[in-house]
Design a protein around this motif. Structure first.
Motif, PDB file in Angstrom:
ATOM      1  N   THR A 461       0.829  -1.215   0.000  1.00  0.00           N
ATOM      2  CA  THR A 461       0.000   0.000   0.000  1.00  0.00           C
ATOM      3  C   THR A 461       0.858   1.259   0.000  1.00  0.00           C
ATOM      4  OG1 THR A 461      -1.759  -1.167   1.187  1.00  0.00           O
ATOM      5  CG2 THR A 461      -1.812   1.239   1.232  1.00  0.00           C
ATOM      6  N   LEU A 462       1.895   1.239   0.843  1.00  0.00           N
ATOM      7  CA  LEU A 462       2.778   2.404   0.905  1.00  0.00           C
ATOM      8  C   LEU A 462       3.516   2.608  -0.416  1.00  0.00           C
ATOM      9  CD1 LEU A 462       4.260   2.037   4.503  1.00  0.00           C
ATOM     10  CD2 LEU A 462       2.487   3.620   3.732  1.00  0.00           C
ATOM     11  N   ASP A 463       3.870   1.497  -1.055  1.00  0.00           N
ATOM     12  CA  ASP A 463       4.571   1.590  -2.341  1.00  0.00           C
ATOM     13  C   ASP A 463       3.684   2.241  -3.403  1.00  0.00           C
ATOM     14  OD1 ASP A 463       6.635   1.371  -4.049  1.00  0.00           O
ATOM     15  OD2 ASP A 463       6.648  -0.812  -4.179  1.00  0.00           O
ATOM     16  N   LEU A 464       2.377   1.968  -3.325  1.00  0.00           N
ATOM     17  CA  LEU A 464       1.450   2.588  -4.270  1.00  0.00           C
ATOM     18  C   LEU A 464       1.263   4.084  -3.982  1.00  0.00           C
ATOM     19  CD1 LEU A 464      -1.342  -0.144  -4.414  1.00  0.00           C
ATOM     20  CD2 LEU A 464       0.402   0.309  -6.137  1.00  0.00           C
ATOM     21  N   LEU A 465       1.273   4.473  -2.695  1.00  0.00           N
ATOM     22  CA  LEU A 465       1.017   5.851  -2.310  1.00  0.00           C
ATOM     23  C   LEU A 465       2.214   6.762  -2.542  1.00  0.00           C
ATOM     24  CD1 LEU A 465      -0.977   5.308   1.022  1.00  0.00           C
ATOM     25  CD2 LEU A 465      -1.874   6.274  -1.110  1.00  0.00           C
ATOM     26  N   ILE A 466       3.442   6.191  -2.543  1.00  0.00           N
ATOM     27  CA  ILE A 466       4.633   7.023  -2.733  1.00  0.00           C
ATOM     28  C   ILE A 466       4.943   7.068  -4.220  1.00  0.00           C
ATOM     29  CG2 ILE A 466       7.078   7.291  -2.202  1.00  0.00           C
ATOM     30  CD1 ILE A 466       6.553   5.728   0.395  1.00  0.00           C
TER      31      ILE A 466
END
Length: 513
Positions: A461-466
């Motif tokens: 999820t964090l990889d998608l948001l950054i």
């Protein structure tokens, strides 16, 4: 030239008393021990419209109390000089002055004092040079003292002037005293004193009333103007006009009432302008202080002004006000102040009060917000300053086109236009929890089976948001369809939007825009 034999009995008394400066009192003795018999009430038995003052069965202003204006003028112009060692002066009480007293252009080295006298016609001091003039508790038809120079006081206390008092370009080295006086020139200027130069103060206290406007355009009042409890009536026009005047102190308080505008455009007030307990009743603009400069401005009227208050371009060292002191319309563009004081702000939301004050400006203007934010920064309230600047952007948003308003809503909701950057963290946390929950309940497909790190819903999820860089999860796993796939696309878009909003908001904050 008058001869002594031509003088009446009261005129001879005045003629004989003048060289020694003795007072001549023509008032009936009952005036001292009994009811008043002076010009303010027209004399005993005075009838409305009867200028002679004669009542039924008596003549309170008869020949025994009448002095011709020509006799007064002859004395003041050197007709009966005093002996060496004496100080001539004209002191007359309780007299009726018949004819017009015209001393225009004269050089008068004597003190003049009239008390409780009645003048049949107006008085002319145009261009004259005199010493102290006192016309107290008397009744007149007007005074023309334009261009005059008075070495001393000009005292008109308690007098009634049914006509214009003209002091245009006059110079008075002492005080101008109008306390208790009544000036009456309905629909006109009751006091016409543009360019007046005062060495002392102007006092309009103690029941002073003016039926007509007070015009002090460009006047220099080095001793101040004091108008406690004064009442000025000039509806639809300026009740007090002092544009470009220079005034030491201007006090319009303790029930001061103006039926008409108070105009101080471009005035310079080195001390305090106080409107404490005043009543300002103007139609469109009740108080016009555009381009005014003052030390302290005390705006705490008895009731909110009935018209607008105009402070555009004004500069004051300190503003003193209170809640409920302002009308619905306040023009603040360009108003600069060094300090703000409000006695009723203790323990209350001062920022909300001040923002509501700014919103009384008819149209969006950025400067009042910047000025208020700067003041909060000056006193160390940075959080309040940011709140003011956020309110500024929200107000500005209403003036933009639809696309600009949409972008503004996005900036406001995500980072508070850069003044609330913590909102971006809240959004990231909420989206991270959403993604972790959804992705953790489904099985993704590995891009290269058997290679790379195991799947982690949080890291993915964090990889998608950054939007910049990567944590190695976005390209290692994918979804074949359904809610997880759409959510992945949505998180990528949300990441770009949040990043753009943060950058734009921080840039806006740094540029103080």
């Amino acid at each position: 030239m008058l001869s002594y034999e031509e003088l009446t009995a009261p005129e001879r008394d005045l003629w004989d008393a003048f060289p020694e400066g003795r007072a001549v009192d023509l008032r009936p003795r009952r005036h001292v021990d009994g009811p008043a018999d002076g010009p303010a009430d027209g004399g005993a038995g005075h009838r409305a419209g009867d200028e002679s003052g004669a009542g039924a069965g008596e003549e309170p202003w008869g020949p025994e109390r009448t002095v011709r204006a020509s006799v007064v003028a002859a004395l003041l112009l050197g007709g009966h000089p005093g002996q060496p060692g004496s100080v001539p002066a004209l002191r007359l009480a309780g007299a009726r002055i018949s004819g017009r007293l015209d001393l225009g252009g004269a050089e008068i080295p004597h003190t003049i004092r009239f008390e409780e006298c009645r003048f049949e016609e107006d008085i002319g001091f145009h261009g004259a040079s005199t010493r102290t003039i006192t016309i107290a508790r008397s009744r007149l038809r007007g005074i023309d003292a334009a261009m005059a120079r008075v070495e001393g006081r000009f005292d008109l206390r308690g007098s009634t002037i049914r006509g214009r008092l003209s002091l245009m370009n006059a110079q008075v080295t002492g005080e101008l005293i109008l306390s208790g006086a009544h000036l009456s020139a309905p629909g006109d200027w009751a006091l016409f004193a543009g360019g007046l130069v005062m060495g002392g103060a102007v006092f309009c206290r103690g029941g002073f009333t003016a039926d007509g406007g007070l015009r002090l355009l460009g006047a220099q009042l080095s001793g101040g103007l004091f108008m406690e409890r004064a009442r000025c009536h000039h509806p639809g026009e300026a009740a007090l006009l002092a544009d470009n005047a220079t005034i030491a102190t201007l006090v319009c308080s303790q029930g001061f009432t103006a039926r008409g505008a108070v105009r101080l455009r471009g005035a310079t007030i080195s001390g305090q302008l106080t409107l404490d307990g005043a009543v300002l009743d103007g139609r469109d603009t009740a108080l016009d202080c555009a381009r005014m400069q003052a030390d302290d401005l005390v705006l705490t009227p008895a009731v909110p002004p009935s018209g607008a208050v105009d402070l555009r371009g004004a500069r004051v060292t300190a503003l003193h006000d209170r809640r409920g002191a302002w009308p619905d319309t306040v023009r603040l563009q360009g108003f600069v102040y060094g300090d703000l004081h409000s006695d009723d702000d203790a323990g209350r939301d001062t920022v909300g009060h001040r923002l509501a004050w700014i919103r009384r400006e008819p149209a969006y203007a950025p400067q009042p917000y910047e000025q208020l934010a700067g003041w909060y920064r000056q006193i160390g309230h940075d959080d309040d300053a940011r709140r003011v600047l956020l309110a500024k952007q929200r107000h500005r948003r209403g003036t933009l086109r639809p696309a600009g308003r949409a972008w503004g809503l996005l900036l406001d909701g995500t980072v508070g236009y850069g003044y609330r950057p913590w909102l971006a963290g809240v959004w990231l946390l909420a989206l991270a929890l959403l993604g972790t929950g959804v992705f953790g309940a489904h099985e993704p497909v590995a891009a290269q089976p058997g290679e790379g790190a195991p799947f982690s819903a949080l890291v993915y999820t964090l990889d998608l948001l950054i939007p910049i860089g990567g944590l190695g999860q976005r390209n290692a796993w994918y979804w074949t369809g359904g809610a997880p796939a759409w959510l992945a696309y949505a998180l990528i878009a949300a990441g770009w939007l949040l990043t753009t909003a943060v950058v734009a908001g921080v840039t806006r904050t740094l540029n103080k825009n």
